[in-house]
Design a protein around this motif. Structure first.
Motif, PDB file in Angstrom:
ATOM      1  N   VAL A  44      -3.420   0.117   4.453  1.00  0.00           N
ATOM      2  CA  VAL A  44      -3.463   1.562   4.225  1.00  0.00           C
ATOM      3  C   VAL A  44      -4.886   2.081   4.043  1.00  0.00           C
ATOM      4  O   VAL A  44      -5.138   3.271   4.160  1.00  0.00           O
ATOM      5  CB  VAL A  44      -2.592   1.980   3.025  1.00  0.00           C
ATOM      6  N   ALA A  45      -5.790   1.191   3.715  1.00  0.00           N
ATOM      7  CA  ALA A  45      -7.218   1.484   3.603  1.00  0.00           C
ATOM      8  C   ALA A  45      -7.928   0.160   3.845  1.00  0.00           C
ATOM      9  O   ALA A  45      -7.300  -0.907   3.776  1.00  0.00           O
ATOM     10  CB  ALA A  45      -7.554   2.037   2.226  1.00  0.00           C
ATOM     11  N   ALA A  46      -9.199   0.210   4.112  1.00  0.00           N
ATOM     12  CA  ALA A  46      -9.932  -1.021   4.380  1.00  0.00           C
ATOM     13  C   ALA A  46      -9.785  -1.992   3.205  1.00  0.00           C
ATOM     14  O   ALA A  46     -10.160  -1.674   2.076  1.00  0.00           O
ATOM     15  CB  ALA A  46     -11.401  -0.725   4.625  1.00  0.00           C
ATOM     16  N   GLY A  47      -9.187  -3.146   3.468  1.00  0.00           N
ATOM     17  CA  GLY A  47      -9.021  -4.168   2.438  1.00  0.00           C
ATOM     18  C   GLY A  47      -7.835  -3.981   1.519  1.00  0.00           C
ATOM     19  O   GLY A  47      -7.647  -4.759   0.585  1.00  0.00           O
ATOM     20  N   THR A  48      -6.993  -2.968   1.745  1.00  0.00           N
ATOM     21  CA  THR A  48      -5.818  -2.718   0.909  1.00  0.00           C
ATOM     22  C   THR A  48      -4.555  -2.796   1.757  1.00  0.00           C
ATOM     23  O   THR A  48      -4.414  -2.071   2.740  1.00  0.00           O
ATOM     24  CB  THR A  48      -5.895  -1.344   0.219  1.00  0.00           C
ATOM     25  N   PHE A  49      -3.660  -3.676   1.342  1.00  0.00           N
ATOM     26  CA  PHE A  49      -2.412  -3.906   2.056  1.00  0.00           C
ATOM     27  C   PHE A  49      -1.242  -3.635   1.118  1.00  0.00           C
ATOM     28  O   PHE A  49      -1.301  -3.987  -0.070  1.00  0.00           O
ATOM     29  CB  PHE A  49      -2.349  -5.357   2.552  1.00  0.00           C
ATOM     30  N   ILE A  50      -0.189  -3.012   1.646  1.00  0.00           N
ATOM     31  CA  ILE A  50       0.988  -2.725   0.825  1.00  0.00           C
ATOM     32  C   ILE A  50       2.267  -3.099   1.562  1.00  0.00           C
ATOM     33  O   ILE A  50       2.303  -3.154   2.788  1.00  0.00           O
ATOM     34  CB  ILE A  50       1.060  -1.246   0.390  1.00  0.00           C
ATOM     35  N   ALA A  51       3.306  -3.342   0.764  1.00  0.00           N
ATOM     36  CA  ALA A  51       4.650  -3.583   1.281  1.00  0.00           C
ATOM     37  C   ALA A  51       5.628  -3.173   0.187  1.00  0.00           C
ATOM     38  O   ALA A  51       5.259  -3.074  -0.988  1.00  0.00           O
ATOM     39  CB  ALA A  51       4.841  -5.053   1.650  1.00  0.00           C
ATOM     40  N   HIS A  52       6.884  -2.936   0.574  1.00  0.00           N
ATOM     41  CA  HIS A  52       7.944  -2.598  -0.372  1.00  0.00           C
ATOM     42  C   HIS A  52       9.122  -3.529  -0.131  1.00  0.00           C
ATOM     43  O   HIS A  52       9.372  -3.935   0.999  1.00  0.00           O
ATOM     44  CB  HIS A  52       8.409  -1.150  -0.181  1.00  0.00           C
TER      45      HIS A  52
END
Length: 168
Positions: A44-52
């Motif tokens: 979602v941003a450089a170096g930031t990953f998300i999941a649900h």
């Protein structure tokens, strides 16, 4: 003696099967750290990953390179990384990027010999709790956060945090 060895092997296999994270996806941040998400994470941003996950628990993994963002290398970080002042600065920085979240003070600890920081936050408006674990390795801060809606089990958070692996 053979019975004891077989009993140990059977117990180990059963425990491994019970605690396996079926369907969780391994994500390698760099050549040092990997973590598992409940499904394929999105950057979602450089170096930031998300999941649900299916219970609407959110999982975030961020890598912050202090050299790139603040011009501070591991030599400069070494004398301050285990101080309450440094932890307070982390809290302030994190808190400023999370409107509506009230963070507890950071707890300083060790993870595999590296400085680590834990905190919990609450977002009363969204009725969620945020759990964060960070570890500083060299000049990089690896941050794992789980955002758990009120009334939902924290098992996914525990699995996420336990999946953090140091590769070298």
């Amino acid at each position: 003696m053979k019975k004891i060895i077989w009993l140990f092997i059977i117990t180990f296999v059963c425990v491994t099967i019970v605690y396996a994270q079926d369907g969780w996806v391994s994500h390698k941040a760099d050549n040092r750290i990997s973590v598992k998400f409940p499904n394929e994470p999105k950057e979602v941003a450089a170096g930031t990953f998300i999941a649900h996950d299916k219970d609407s628990v959110g999982y975030a993994f961020t890598v912050i390179d202090f050299v790139a963002v603040a011009g501070i290398d591991s030599v400069a970080l070494a004398p301050m990384k285990d101080t309450p002042e440094f932890a307070a600065q982390l809290k302030q920085g994190m808190g400023s990027s999370l409107p509506g979240v009230t963070l507890d003070d950071f707890t300083i600890g060790k993870w595999k010999g590296f400085s680590s920081y834990t905190t919990k936050g609450v977002n009363s408006a969204q009725k969620t709790k945020m759990y964060t674990f960070m570890v500083l390795i060299g000049n990089k801060l690896y941050s794992l956060s789980a955002i758990v809606p009120d009334g939902i089990s924290t098992k996914g958070r525990d699995d996420f945090f336990a999946s953090l692996t140091l590769t070298n």
